[in-house]
Design a protein around this motif. Structure first.
Motif, short mmCIF file in Angstrom:
data_model
loop_
_atom_site.label_atom_id
_atom_site.label_comp_id
_atom_site.label_asym_id
_atom_site.label_seq_id
_atom_site.Cartn_x
_atom_site.Cartn_y
_atom_site.Cartn_z
N ASN A 4 0.75 -1.32 0.06
CA ASN A 4 -0.10 -0.08 -0.04
C ASN A 4 0.73 1.02 0.15
N SER A 5 2.32 1.15 0.22
CA SER A 5 2.87 2.32 0.04
C SER A 5 3.84 2.35 -1.21
N ILE A 6 3.78 1.69 -2.20
CA ILE A 6 4.30 1.83 -3.38
C ILE A 6 3.93 3.05 -4.13
N GLU A 7 2.70 3.45 -4.21
CA GLU A 7 2.14 4.69 -4.80
C GLU A 7 2.65 5.85 -4.30
N GLY A 8 2.80 5.75 -2.94
CA GLY A 8 3.42 6.90 -2.31
C GLY A 8 4.78 7.14 -2.61
N ILE A 9 5.48 6.08 -2.68
CA ILE A 9 6.93 5.97 -2.85
C ILE A 9 7.02 6.50 -4.09
N LYS A 10 6.23 6.08 -5.33
CA LYS A 10 6.56 6.83 -6.53
C LYS A 10 6.36 8.12 -6.70
N ALA A 11 5.33 8.75 -5.59
CA ALA A 11 4.95 9.94 -5.84
C ALA A 11 6.35 10.96 -5.34
N ILE A 12 6.95 10.27 -4.47
CA ILE A 12 8.33 11.01 -3.88
C ILE A 12 9.41 10.96 -5.17
N THR A 13 9.47 9.89 -5.59
CA THR A 13 10.53 9.62 -6.65
C THR A 13 10.13 10.42 -7.70
N ALA A 14 9.02 10.54 -8.04
CA ALA A 14 8.49 11.43 -9.47
C ALA A 14 8.82 12.86 -9.06
N ALA A 15 9.05 13.40 -7.87
CA ALA A 15 9.11 14.88 -7.50
C ALA A 15 10.49 15.10 -7.25
N GLY A 16 11.29 13.93 -7.89
CA GLY A 16 12.83 13.90 -7.72
C GLY A 16 13.68 13.57 -6.35
N GLY A 17 12.80 12.74 -5.44
CA GLY A 17 13.30 12.55 -4.17
C GLY A 17 13.86 11.11 -4.19
N TRP A 18 14.59 10.70 -3.26
CA TRP A 18 15.15 9.36 -3.07
C TRP A 18 14.34 8.84 -1.84
N VAL A 19 13.97 7.55 -1.78
CA VAL A 19 13.39 7.01 -0.48
C VAL A 19 14.34 5.87 0.17
N VAL A 20 14.43 6.08 1.22
CA VAL A 20 15.27 4.96 1.91
C VAL A 20 14.40 4.02 3.03
N ARG A 21 14.07 2.89 2.65
CA ARG A 21 13.34 2.10 3.88
C ARG A 21 13.97 1.76 4.81
N VAL A 22 13.36 1.98 5.98
CA VAL A 22 13.97 1.43 7.23
C VAL A 22 13.36 0.40 7.94
N GLY A 23 13.72 -0.40 8.72
CA GLY A 23 12.84 -1.72 9.30
C GLY A 23 14.01 -2.75 9.46
N ASP A 24 13.55 -3.95 9.40
CA ASP A 24 14.38 -5.05 9.79
C ASP A 24 14.15 -6.18 8.57
N PRO A 25 15.17 -6.95 8.73
CA PRO A 25 15.31 -7.89 7.59
C PRO A 25 13.99 -8.88 7.37
N SER A 26 13.19 -9.23 8.28
CA SER A 26 11.97 -10.11 8.14
C SER A 26 10.88 -9.17 7.54
N MET A 27 11.05 -8.04 7.31
CA MET A 27 10.02 -7.30 6.45
C MET A 27 10.19 -7.77 4.74
N THR A 28 9.00 -7.79 4.27
CA THR A 28 8.91 -8.25 2.80
C THR A 28 9.61 -7.29 1.89
N PRO A 29 10.38 -7.84 1.17
CA PRO A 29 11.40 -6.91 0.25
C PRO A 29 10.25 -5.92 -0.64
N LEU A 30 10.82 -4.86 -0.74
CA LEU A 30 10.34 -4.08 -1.87
C LEU A 30 10.40 -4.70 -3.41
#
Length: 235
Positions: A4-30
């Motif tokens: 559910n965060s993918i479209e939000g991530i794309k909104a940031i990158t489309a505006a010229g930003g970078w996204v760094v996801r934080v969390g732990d290795p048990s999380m589903t990879p992007l």
């Protein structure tokens, strides 16, 4: 769900930003996305690096969990999504935005509007997993994208709308009602601490989220119904 965060991530990158996801290795990879670093799945993952990355970000986006508290300590601009609280966990700075999870009422067999949520009891928020009455439902992909786009588009002299001001006042009124019902003198200091924090926070709900959910929850306008099974406290 990270999906559910993918479209939000794309909104940031489309505006010229970078996204760094934080969390732990048990999380589903992007999935592979341009200008996105899935940091928990790299060899650089560490608790110290978690703190460093948050301290250096231009904008923190996430739920009301531990990392959001770190971002608050560093005074970072933030958007809180999928929040289980709208009083004490509302972002502290003016211009910061939040969207809360939808609240499904079993007895009414529908999701509550924002107006109804503010009129409800304060003391069940954040604890719906232990409730026989309420189920919290995650924000949709569109809602997360919309609040991010709203934040990115707001001007420097951003002022709250009448609806946002009404929400903030309703949030304060809700917690004051709760505190006024407490008669135990032994918790006076705790009451003061809660009230001072609730009154001091200056963030607000995203405007579009408010418009879509103030009178009728947006999910009620679709065919959505949560999967309601047996929960602790439910017969």
């Amino acid at each position: 769900a990270i999906e559910n965060s993918i479209e939000g991530i794309k909104a940031i990158t489309a505006a010229g930003g970078w996204v760094v996801r934080v969390g732990d290795p048990s999380m589903t990879p992007l999935p592979q996305l341009e200008h996105v670093i899935d940091y928990p799945h790299t060899r650089y993952k560490s608790e110290l690096m978690d703190i460093y990355l948050i301290s250096q970000c231009s904008l923190f986006i996430g739920p009301n969990s531990g990392p959001s508290e770190v971002a608050t300590l560093f005074g970072k601009p933030m958007i809180i999504v999928n929040s289980t609280e709208w009083t004490l966990k509302c972002p502290s700075k003016k211009g910061d935005l939040i969207i809360i999870k939808h609240i499904f009422s079993r007895s009414r067999n529908r999701c509550l509007s924002i107006g109804e949520i503010l009129e409800g009891p304060f003391n069940w928020q954040g604890f719906s997993s232990q409730s026989s009455e309420y189920v919290m439902v995650e924000n949709t992909s569109e809602e997360i994208r919309d609040v991010i786009e709203e934040y990115l588009a707001k001007p420097e002299d951003y002022e709250y709308s009448e609806l946002q001001e009404a929400f903030n006042q309703g949030r304060i009124n809700q917690i004051h009602r709760y505190l006024n019902q407490q008669n135990d003198e032994n918790i006076f200091v705790t009451q003061y601490r809660i009230a001072s924090r609730a009154d001091a926070v200056a963030g607000t709900l995203g405007q579009r989220y408010l418009e879509q959910n103030w009178l009728v929850d947006n999910l009620e306008k679709s065919s959505f119904r949560p999967l309601v099974g047996n929960y602790p406290g439910q017969p």
